[in-house]
Design an enzyme around this catalytic site. Sequence first.
Site, mmCIF file in Angstrom:
data_model
loop_
_atom_site.group_PDB
_atom_site.id
_atom_site.type_symbol
_atom_site.label_atom_id
_atom_site.label_comp_id
_atom_site.label_asym_id
_atom_site.label_seq_id
_atom_site.Cartn_x
_atom_site.Cartn_y
_atom_site.Cartn_z
ATOM 1 N N THR A 37 -60.661 17.832 60.768
ATOM 2 C CA THR A 37 -61.430 18.220 59.582
ATOM 3 C C THR A 37 -60.715 17.985 58.256
ATOM 4 O OG1 THR A 37 -60.663 20.495 59.760
ATOM 5 C CG2 THR A 37 -62.727 19.938 60.904
ATOM 6 N N ASP A 68 -60.194 20.631 65.212
ATOM 7 C CA ASP A 68 -58.871 20.907 64.666
ATOM 8 C C ASP A 68 -58.949 20.986 63.147
ATOM 9 O OD1 ASP A 68 -55.799 20.862 64.911
ATOM 10 O OD2 ASP A 68 -56.221 19.269 63.472
ATOM 11 N N TYR A 73 -55.493 21.951 54.624
ATOM 12 C CA TYR A 73 -56.544 21.002 54.256
ATOM 13 C C TYR A 73 -57.398 21.587 53.135
ATOM 14 C CZ TYR A 73 -55.373 18.912 58.812
ATOM 15 O OH TYR A 73 -54.733 18.361 59.888
#
Length: 143
Positions: A37, A68, A73
Amino acid sequence: MLQGSLRVRAELSYLGRMKYRTLGKTGLRVSAIGLGTMVHAGHFGAMKDSESLSAIETALDLGVNFIDTSDAYGAGYSETLLGKALKGKRDKVILATKGGNVMVGPNRGKRVFDPEYISRVMDESLQRLQTDYVDLYQLHNPP
């Protein structure tokens, strides 16, 4: 219209073909193809939330059950988006996230793996993911 119709037929032809494997000694059955992601947090360019949510939904429809993500992120944005996408579907997914790769604040760019820090960022990840557990928690880029 034709392009959309071809996409639907292509998707349907793959349904039921996903292969699954056991994750180590956990007994968890994960899809041979997982969904990462990082892209949904904008690391490779701007992406609309609607596109991200559609991609996650399509992956699930095609049998992907291993997803995942990481607190790094988009400084947690990927986890937040994933939490929205998995609302009511958490039991259908093997969810992995990571911590320790600091993306904000005075330690930005450093890796911190002390237990106190990892415990705190894991709790924050659980809040963003809107769940009370993850199936796999990993250290992000340990030395």
